[in-house]
Design a protein around this motif. Structure first.
Motif, PDB file in Angstrom:
ATOM      1  N   ARG A  92       0.752  -1.328  -0.048  1.00  0.00           N
ATOM      2  CA  ARG A  92       0.002   0.296  -0.275  1.00  0.00           C
ATOM      3  C   ARG A  92       0.685   1.193   0.093  1.00  0.00           C
ATOM      4  N   ASP A  93       1.978   0.905   0.880  1.00  0.00           N
ATOM      5  CA  ASP A  93       3.013   2.493   0.993  1.00  0.00           C
ATOM      6  C   ASP A  93       3.436   2.143  -0.234  1.00  0.00           C
ATOM      7  N   LEU A  94       4.335   1.058  -0.958  1.00  0.00           N
ATOM      8  CA  LEU A  94       5.177   0.883  -2.272  1.00  0.00           C
ATOM      9  C   LEU A  94       4.284   0.195  -3.218  1.00  0.00           C
ATOM     10  N   PRO A  95       3.337   1.228  -3.840  1.00  0.00           N
ATOM     11  CA  PRO A  95       2.075  -0.006  -5.072  1.00  0.00           C
ATOM     12  C   PRO A  95       3.209  -0.186  -6.338  1.00  0.00           C
ATOM     13  N   GLY A  96       4.365   0.554  -6.769  1.00  0.00           N
ATOM     14  CA  GLY A  96       4.897   0.026  -7.910  1.00  0.00           C
ATOM     15  C   GLY A  96       5.955  -0.410  -7.456  1.00  0.00           C
ATOM     16  N   ASN A  97       6.208  -0.951  -6.088  1.00  0.00           N
ATOM     17  CA  ASN A  97       7.416  -2.053  -6.293  1.00  0.00           C
ATOM     18  C   ASN A  97       7.347  -3.923  -6.868  1.00  0.00           C
TER      19      ASN A  97
END
Length: 107
Positions: free
Chosen positions: A16-21
């Motif tokens: 949720r904090d790093l959706p593009g990871n």
């Protein structure tokens, strides 16, 4: 610890904090695969590969998931992608190639 449910909970919070990871999606796919939830596993592996089409771990692990889903031809497609990305000597290629060979012996 192989506590896949706890891993999914923690990784989902991080996602949720790093959706593009791509790594997070790869790890989520891995955890779901080990729980036997191939639908969610494929969703996350495909997202990892959408973010990073050359993600070696995601190619290896989605190939493993395709074997679990009795789709060795799809696994072979990801093995071919790994060969293009890193050659036959990289660990991900070797691991998936072994899994495909073992799958063929089990049929």
């Amino acid at each position: 610890r192989k506590d896949w449910k706890a891993a999914i909970e923690s990784l989902s919070k991080a996602e949720r904090d790093l959706p593009g990871n791509a790594d997070l999606h790869n790890y989520l796919g891995y955890a779901y695969r080990h729980l036997g939830d191939l639908d969610n596993s494929f969703t996350h592996y495909k997202e990892a590969l959408r973010i990073d089409p050359k993600h070696r771990g995601a190619h290896e692990y989605i190939g493993q998931a395709y074997l679990k889903a009795n789709q060795p031809e799809k696994a072979a497609e990801h093995l071919a992608e790994l060969e293009k990305i890193c050659g036959k000597a990289c660990e991900e290629y070797r691991d998936l190639a072994r899994a495909i060979a073992s799958y063929g012996k089990g049929k």
